[in-house]
Scaffold this motif. Structure first.
Motif, short mmCIF file in Angstrom:
data_model
loop_
_atom_site.label_atom_id
_atom_site.label_comp_id
_atom_site.label_asym_id
_atom_site.label_seq_id
_atom_site.Cartn_x
_atom_site.Cartn_y
_atom_site.Cartn_z
N PHE A 178 -9.32 -25.70 -9.95
CA PHE A 178 -10.64 -25.99 -10.50
C PHE A 178 -11.73 -25.54 -9.53
O PHE A 178 -12.75 -25.02 -9.95
CB PHE A 178 -10.82 -27.48 -10.78
N GLU A 179 -11.54 -25.80 -8.24
CA GLU A 179 -12.51 -25.41 -7.21
C GLU A 179 -11.75 -24.91 -6.00
O GLU A 179 -10.76 -25.51 -5.58
CB GLU A 179 -13.38 -26.60 -6.79
N GLU A 180 -12.24 -23.80 -5.44
CA GLU A 180 -11.58 -23.22 -4.27
C GLU A 180 -12.63 -22.61 -3.36
O GLU A 180 -13.53 -21.91 -3.81
CB GLU A 180 -10.58 -22.16 -4.72
N LYS A 181 -12.51 -22.92 -2.08
CA LYS A 181 -13.35 -22.30 -1.05
C LYS A 181 -12.37 -21.57 -0.13
O LYS A 181 -11.74 -20.63 -0.56
CB LYS A 181 -14.18 -23.36 -0.35
N ASP A 182 -12.23 -22.00 1.09
CA ASP A 182 -11.19 -21.44 1.95
C ASP A 182 -9.82 -21.94 1.51
O ASP A 182 -8.81 -21.27 1.69
CB ASP A 182 -11.41 -21.82 3.42
N GLU A 183 -9.80 -23.14 0.97
CA GLU A 183 -8.59 -23.75 0.44
C GLU A 183 -8.88 -24.31 -0.95
O GLU A 183 -10.05 -24.40 -1.35
CB GLU A 183 -8.11 -24.88 1.37
N ILE A 184 -7.84 -24.71 -1.66
CA ILE A 184 -8.02 -25.33 -2.97
C ILE A 184 -8.55 -26.73 -2.73
O ILE A 184 -7.90 -27.55 -2.09
CB ILE A 184 -6.69 -25.37 -3.75
N THR A 185 -9.77 -27.00 -3.23
CA THR A 185 -10.37 -28.32 -3.03
C THR A 185 -10.10 -29.26 -4.20
O THR A 185 -9.94 -30.46 -4.00
CB THR A 185 -11.89 -28.21 -2.79
N GLU A 186 -10.06 -28.71 -5.42
CA GLU A 186 -9.76 -29.50 -6.61
C GLU A 186 -8.83 -28.69 -7.50
O GLU A 186 -9.04 -27.48 -7.71
CB GLU A 186 -11.04 -29.83 -7.40
N GLY A 187 -7.81 -29.34 -8.02
CA GLY A 187 -6.87 -28.66 -8.90
C GLY A 187 -5.81 -29.62 -9.40
O GLY A 187 -5.90 -30.83 -9.18
N ILE A 188 -4.83 -29.06 -10.04
CA ILE A 188 -3.74 -29.87 -10.58
C ILE A 188 -2.43 -29.10 -10.43
O ILE A 188 -2.39 -27.88 -10.63
CB ILE A 188 -4.02 -30.25 -12.05
N ILE A 189 -1.40 -29.81 -10.04
CA ILE A 189 -0.05 -29.26 -9.93
C ILE A 189 0.74 -29.84 -11.10
O ILE A 189 0.70 -31.05 -11.33
CB ILE A 189 0.59 -29.62 -8.58
N ILE A 190 1.44 -28.98 -11.81
CA ILE A 190 2.16 -29.42 -13.02
C ILE A 190 3.64 -29.06 -12.90
O ILE A 190 3.98 -27.93 -12.53
CB ILE A 190 1.57 -28.74 -14.27
#
Length: 90
Positions: A24-36
């Protein structure tokens, strides 16, 4: 969370590997997301760069449901409606 971590992560419930990732959001690393987990349809949030891969009994609907609602337009429909341990269907 670094993308490279996905190479070693497995579902803590059924040990399935590889897992699916939605960012959902990424800068240097994934800041927001979902693992399924495509096998058991469990989902695990990534919040503040930290993947929260807890077993069902340690998860809290009061924390996970608002996350699911916030990102529902970017999460696969089967997870929104039938994901485990929480979903928006009921």
């Amino acid at each position: 969370m670094k993308r490279k971590l996905m190479e070693i992560l497995a579902c803590p419930i059924d040990k399935h590997h590889p897992l699916d990732l939605v960012v959902f959001e990424e800068k240097d690393e994934i800041t927001e997301g979902i693992i399924i987990c495509p096998s058991c349809h469990r989902w695990y949030p990534i919040r503040d760069e930290i993947p929260e891969m807890l077993p069902d009994e340690l998860r809290k609907g009061a924390e996970d449901l608002p996350f699911l609602k916030k990102w529902k337009d970017q999460i696969p429909e089967n997870i929104v409606n039938d994901g485990k341990p929480f979903n928006l269907k009921g």
